[in-house]
Design an enzyme around this catalytic site. Structure first.
Site, PDB file in Angstrom:
ATOM      1  N   ASP A 227       5.031 -51.850 -30.737  1.00 48.65           N
ATOM      2  CA  ASP A 227       6.069 -51.688 -31.768  1.00 48.65           C
ATOM      3  C   ASP A 227       7.265 -52.622 -31.597  1.00 48.65           C
ATOM      4  O   ASP A 227       8.138 -52.682 -32.465  1.00 48.65           O
ATOM      5  CB  ASP A 227       6.539 -50.212 -31.820  1.00 48.65           C
ATOM      6  CG  ASP A 227       7.032 -49.704 -30.449  1.00 48.65           C
ATOM      7  OD1 ASP A 227       6.849 -48.499 -30.175  1.00 48.65           O
ATOM      8  OD2 ASP A 227       7.577 -50.508 -29.666  1.00 48.65           O
TER       9      ASP A 227
ATOM     10  N   HIS B   8      -0.698 -54.803 -24.593  1.00 46.28           N
ATOM     11  CA  HIS B   8      -1.638 -54.596 -25.705  1.00 46.28           C
ATOM     12  C   HIS B   8      -1.247 -55.331 -26.970  1.00 46.28           C
ATOM     13  O   HIS B   8      -1.712 -54.990 -28.046  1.00 46.28           O
ATOM     14  CB  HIS B   8      -1.771 -53.085 -25.988  1.00 46.28           C
ATOM     15  CG  HIS B   8      -2.394 -52.354 -24.842  1.00 46.28           C
ATOM     16  ND1 HIS B   8      -2.239 -50.998 -24.659  1.00 46.28           N
ATOM     17  CD2 HIS B   8      -3.144 -52.784 -23.804  1.00 46.28           C
ATOM     18  CE1 HIS B   8      -2.881 -50.618 -23.564  1.00 46.28           C
ATOM     19  NE2 HIS B   8      -3.438 -51.684 -23.012  1.00 46.28           N
TER      20      HIS B   8
ATOM     21  N   GLY C 235       6.217 -41.704 -20.855  1.00 43.56           N
ATOM     22  CA  GLY C 235       5.621 -41.489 -22.171  1.00 43.56           C
ATOM     23  C   GLY C 235       4.219 -42.031 -22.328  1.00 43.56           C
ATOM     24  O   GLY C 235       3.872 -42.546 -23.391  1.00 43.56           O
TER      25      GLY C 235
ATOM     26  N   ARG D 195       0.647 -49.134 -40.287  1.00 44.92           N
ATOM     27  CA  ARG D 195       1.511 -48.993 -39.094  1.00 44.92           C
ATOM     28  C   ARG D 195       2.647 -50.018 -39.122  1.00 44.92           C
ATOM     29  O   ARG D 195       3.759 -49.738 -38.701  1.00 44.92           O
ATOM     30  CB  ARG D 195       0.668 -49.129 -37.825  1.00 44.92           C
ATOM     31  CG  ARG D 195      -0.216 -47.909 -37.598  1.00 44.92           C
ATOM     32  CD  ARG D 195      -1.209 -48.133 -36.510  1.00 44.92           C
ATOM     33  NE  ARG D 195      -0.575 -48.180 -35.195  1.00 44.92           N
ATOM     34  CZ  ARG D 195      -1.225 -48.544 -34.084  1.00 44.92           C
ATOM     35  NH1 ARG D 195      -2.499 -48.924 -34.155  1.00 44.92           N
ATOM     36  NH2 ARG D 195      -0.617 -48.553 -32.919  1.00 44.92           N
TER      37      ARG D 195
HETATM   38  C1  BV8 Z   1     -10.926 -53.246 -21.559  1.00 47.61           C
HETATM   39  C2  BV8 Z   1      -3.403 -51.604 -29.059  1.00 47.61           C
HETATM   40  C3  BV8 Z   1     -12.981 -54.227 -21.087  1.00 47.61           C
HETATM   41  C4  BV8 Z   1      -4.132 -51.301 -30.331  1.00 47.61           C
HETATM   42  C5  BV8 Z   1      -4.448 -50.143 -27.405  1.00 47.61           C
HETATM   43  C6  BV8 Z   1     -15.805 -46.464 -22.834  1.00 47.61           C
HETATM   44  C7  BV8 Z   1     -16.114 -47.290 -23.898  1.00 47.61           C
HETATM   45  C8  BV8 Z   1     -15.355 -48.418 -24.206  1.00 47.61           C
HETATM   46  C9  BV8 Z   1     -14.251 -48.751 -23.419  1.00 47.61           C
HETATM   47  C10 BV8 Z   1     -13.949 -47.917 -22.372  1.00 47.61           C
HETATM   48  C11 BV8 Z   1     -14.706 -46.773 -22.071  1.00 47.61           C
HETATM   49  N1  BV8 Z   1     -14.139 -46.179 -20.998  1.00 47.61           N
HETATM   50  C12 BV8 Z   1     -13.076 -46.890 -20.604  1.00 47.61           C
HETATM   51  C13 BV8 Z   1     -12.951 -47.957 -21.403  1.00 47.61           C
HETATM   52  C14 BV8 Z   1     -11.925 -48.978 -21.320  1.00 47.61           C
HETATM   53  C15 BV8 Z   1     -10.904 -48.715 -22.417  1.00 47.61           C
HETATM   54  C16 BV8 Z   1     -10.231 -47.380 -22.177  1.00 47.61           C
HETATM   55  O1  BV8 Z   1      -9.430 -47.259 -21.278  1.00 47.61           O
HETATM   56  N2  BV8 Z   1     -10.589 -46.388 -23.008  1.00 47.61           N
HETATM   57  C17 BV8 Z   1      -9.995 -45.075 -22.847  1.00 47.61           C
HETATM   58  C18 BV8 Z   1      -9.969 -44.390 -24.215  1.00 47.61           C
HETATM   59  C19 BV8 Z   1     -10.839 -44.290 -21.848  1.00 47.61           C
HETATM   60  N3  BV8 Z   1      -9.957 -49.782 -22.289  1.00 47.61           N
HETATM   61  C20 BV8 Z   1     -10.140 -50.896 -23.002  1.00 47.61           C
HETATM   62  O2  BV8 Z   1     -11.036 -51.053 -23.817  1.00 47.61           O
HETATM   63  C21 BV8 Z   1      -9.193 -52.026 -22.669  1.00 47.61           C
HETATM   64  N4  BV8 Z   1      -9.953 -53.216 -22.482  1.00 47.61           N
HETATM   65  O3  BV8 Z   1     -11.138 -52.385 -20.764  1.00 47.61           O
HETATM   66  O4  BV8 Z   1     -11.691 -54.358 -21.665  1.00 47.61           O
HETATM   67  C22 BV8 Z   1     -13.295 -55.550 -20.593  1.00 47.61           C
HETATM   68  C23 BV8 Z   1     -13.125 -55.816 -19.240  1.00 47.61           C
HETATM   69  C24 BV8 Z   1     -13.468 -57.052 -18.795  1.00 47.61           C
HETATM   70  C25 BV8 Z   1     -13.943 -58.026 -19.690  1.00 47.61           C
HETATM   71  C26 BV8 Z   1     -14.072 -57.726 -21.050  1.00 47.61           C
HETATM   72  C27 BV8 Z   1     -13.743 -56.502 -21.516  1.00 47.61           C
HETATM   73  C28 BV8 Z   1      -8.246 -52.283 -23.834  1.00 47.61           C
HETATM   74  C29 BV8 Z   1      -7.364 -51.079 -24.012  1.00 47.61           C
HETATM   75  C30 BV8 Z   1      -6.267 -51.428 -25.030  1.00 47.61           C
HETATM   76  C31 BV8 Z   1      -6.572 -50.728 -26.332  1.00 47.61           C
HETATM   77  N5  BV8 Z   1      -5.443 -50.962 -27.252  1.00 47.61           N
HETATM   78  N6  BV8 Z   1      -3.405 -50.407 -28.212  1.00 47.61           N
HETATM   79  C32 BV8 Z   1      -3.362 -50.322 -31.158  1.00 47.61           C
HETATM   80  O5  BV8 Z   1      -2.359 -49.731 -30.692  1.00 47.61           O
HETATM   81  O6  BV8 Z   1      -3.773 -50.150 -32.327  1.00 47.61           O
HETATM   82  S1  BV8 Z   1      -4.425 -48.709 -26.508  1.00 47.61           S
HETATM   83  C33 BV8 Z   1      -3.406 -47.610 -27.346  1.00 47.61           C
HETATM   84  O7  BV8 Z   1      -3.745 -46.315 -26.949  1.00 47.61           O
HETATM   85  C34 BV8 Z   1      -1.985 -47.750 -26.953  1.00 47.61           C
HETATM   86  O8  BV8 Z   1      -1.608 -49.087 -26.778  1.00 47.61           O
HETATM   87  C35 BV8 Z   1      -1.897 -46.956 -25.695  1.00 47.61           C
HETATM   88  O9  BV8 Z   1      -2.156 -47.738 -24.581  1.00 47.61           O
HETATM   89  C36 BV8 Z   1      -3.033 -45.996 -25.845  1.00 47.61           C
HETATM   90  C37 BV8 Z   1      -2.478 -44.607 -26.022  1.00 47.61           C
HETATM   91  O10 BV8 Z   1      -1.892 -44.347 -24.801  1.00 47.61           O
HETATM   92  P1  BV8 Z   1      -0.387 -43.821 -24.695  1.00 47.61           P
HETATM   93  O11 BV8 Z   1       0.570 -44.939 -24.935  1.00 47.61           O
HETATM   94  O12 BV8 Z   1      -0.342 -43.140 -23.392  1.00 47.61           O
HETATM   95  O13 BV8 Z   1      -0.162 -42.810 -25.880  1.00 47.61           O
HETATM   96  P2  BV8 Z   1      -0.708 -41.321 -25.961  1.00 47.61           P
HETATM   97  O14 BV8 Z   1      -0.505 -40.862 -27.348  1.00 47.61           O
HETATM   98  O15 BV8 Z   1      -2.087 -41.282 -25.342  1.00 47.61           O
HETATM   99  O16 BV8 Z   1       0.252 -40.495 -24.976  1.00 47.61           O
HETATM  100  C38 BV8 Z   1       1.608 -40.312 -25.359  1.00 47.61           C
HETATM  101  C39 BV8 Z   1       2.255 -39.631 -24.174  1.00 47.61           C
HETATM  102  O17 BV8 Z   1       3.633 -39.498 -24.437  1.00 47.61           O
HETATM  103  C40 BV8 Z   1       1.713 -38.226 -23.945  1.00 47.61           C
HETATM  104  O18 BV8 Z   1       1.507 -38.043 -22.560  1.00 47.61           O
HETATM  105  C41 BV8 Z   1       2.848 -37.322 -24.438  1.00 47.61           C
HETATM  106  O19 BV8 Z   1       2.955 -36.132 -23.674  1.00 47.61           O
HETATM  107  C42 BV8 Z   1       4.054 -38.183 -24.167  1.00 47.61           C
HETATM  108  N7  BV8 Z   1       5.209 -37.941 -25.040  1.00 47.61           N
HETATM  109  C43 BV8 Z   1       5.220 -37.633 -26.353  1.00 47.61           C
HETATM  110  N8  BV8 Z   1       6.500 -37.550 -26.785  1.00 47.61           N
HETATM  111  C44 BV8 Z   1       7.306 -37.832 -25.724  1.00 47.61           C
HETATM  112  C45 BV8 Z   1       6.492 -38.079 -24.609  1.00 47.61           C
HETATM  113  N9  BV8 Z   1       6.988 -38.388 -23.394  1.00 47.61           N
HETATM  114  C46 BV8 Z   1       8.332 -38.443 -23.271  1.00 47.61           C
HETATM  115  N10 BV8 Z   1       9.186 -38.219 -24.297  1.00 47.61           N
HETATM  116  C47 BV8 Z   1       8.713 -37.911 -25.523  1.00 47.61           C
HETATM  117  N11 BV8 Z   1       9.583 -37.678 -26.533  1.00 47.61           N
END
Ligand code: BV8
Ligand code: ZN
Length: 254
Positions: free
Chosen positions: A115, A130, A198, A79
């Site tokens: 990024d 993040h 996004g 990446r």
């Molecule tokens: C935390 C860095 C706990 C790394 C990222 C079950 C098990 C384990 C954990 C969990 C669970 N359930 C919930 C959780 C919590 C978990 C979570 O939320 N999981 C999700 C999957 C349910 N969260 C965490 O673990 C967070 N930490 O909770 O800690 C804790 C609490 C207290 C004490 C100790 C611990 C940490 C989350 C951070 C993870 N790291 N990134 C890396 O990138 O490699 S997250 C990563 O994925 C990205 O950073 C981003 O945030 C995420 C993807 O999301 P989006 O950015 O929205 O991207 P996506 O592709 O999903 O969507 C793109 C959108 O754009 C779409 O809607 C599309 O339609 C649109 N689009 C596309 N093209 C366009 C557009 N829009 C406009 N114009 C365009 N041209």
């Protein structure tokens, strides 16, 4: 500069979103992978959740790093290399122009992206929830360094304590950087207009900022290619590429 919009180019939604921005004193913009899509950075969902053959939820975790650091570094170096050819798109630049319409500290970009494109475009007030792919840190001691996009060995070692280095990004199950989170939550509590650009609004706690802002009286404007988990609480939804929609809003404001 932006060309003045033809009347037919100003949809009712663009007008409503512009009105919310005109009336706002404080603005927060939450961005996700979608704002960088038009720069050529693949999104997480768009790539079917598979990156270089890996499922992000399997690779972006401390457990994966402990189990197979070489594989995790291979995923992140892939990446990092991908970032070398990409640059900000008109959506990033429109946010730079928009920021200049607001007083200092009254416009906050809260990004989930790693990024670095908002900073590259010239945005000033940015909170990186993040982390950042250009920074690496030691898995043991306090060592941390911005290495931009220089190629890294497959298992980079800390120059201070010789332990394994890791990307300075937040993995699933890890807490977010406290300062960035506090500043983002604070900004979301006090803003009048909250743009969501996004993001699929699936990952928490970042996505929680949207309802947090709503609960504190902010108008929510969603900009996305499709409806998301946040659409139900958006006051206006603008569906299309953010690289086209954001410049339209900025052009309509000026
Ligand atoms: C935390 C860095 C706990 C790394 C990222 C079950 C098990 C384990 C954990 C969990 C669970 N359930 C919930 C959780 C919590 C978990 C979570 O939320 N999981 C999700 C999957 C349910 N969260 C965490 O673990 C967070 N930490 O909770 O800690 C804790 C609490 C207290 C004490 C100790 C611990 C940490 C989350 C951070 C993870 N790291 N990134 C890396 O990138 O490699 S997250 C990563 O994925 C990205 O950073 C981003 O945030 C995420 C993807 O999301 P989006 O950015 O929205 O991207 P996506 O592709 O999903 O969507 C793109 C959108 O754009 C779409 O809607 C599309 O339609 C649109 N689009 C596309 N093209 C366009 C557009 N829009 C406009 N114009 C365009 N041209
Ligand atoms: Zn170290």
């Amino acid at each position: 500069m932006h060309h003045p919009l033809e009347p037919h180019e100003i949809s009712e939604e663009i007008e409503r979103a512009s009105q919310f921005l005109r009336n706002a004193e404080r603005v927060v913009v939450l961005t996700g992978a979608g704002i960088s899509a038009e720069s050529g950075v693949p999104t997480f969902r768009g790539s079917g959740g598979l990156w270089h053959g890996h499922n992000i939820y399997d690779v972006a975790t401390p457990e994966a790093f402990a189990r197979d650091p070489k594989m995790v570094w291979e995923f992140y170096n892939f990446r990092r290399e991908g970032l070398a050819q990409i640059k900000p798109n008109p959506g990033h630049y429109a946010l730079v122009v928009l920021e200049q319409r607001f007083a200092k500290n009254c416009f906050t970009i809260v990004t989930q992206n790693i990024d670095g494109l908002h900073r590259a475009a010239g945005s000033r007030n940015i909170q990186e929830l993040h982390g950042n792919l250009r920074r690496i840190k030691c898995s043991q001691c306090e060592f941390i360094e911005d290495r931009d996009l220089e190629p890294l060995p497959s298992l980079p070692k800390c120059p201070k304590c010789a332990a394994l280095l890791r990307p300075d990004v937040v993995w699933f199950g890890e807490t977010l950087p406290m300062a960035a989170w506090m500043a983002s939550e604070q900004a979301a509590s006090h803003c009048d207009c909250f743009l969501v650009v996004g993001t699929s609004a699936i990952v928490f706690p970042a996505a929680g900022l949207i309802s947090h802002a709503k609960d504190h009286g902010a108008k929510i404007v969603e900009i996305n290619m499709e409806q998301t988990q946040a659409s139900s609480i958006a006051d206006v939804g603008l569906y299309g590429p953010s690289g086209e929609i954001l410049p339209k809003i900025v052009a309509h404001l000026s």
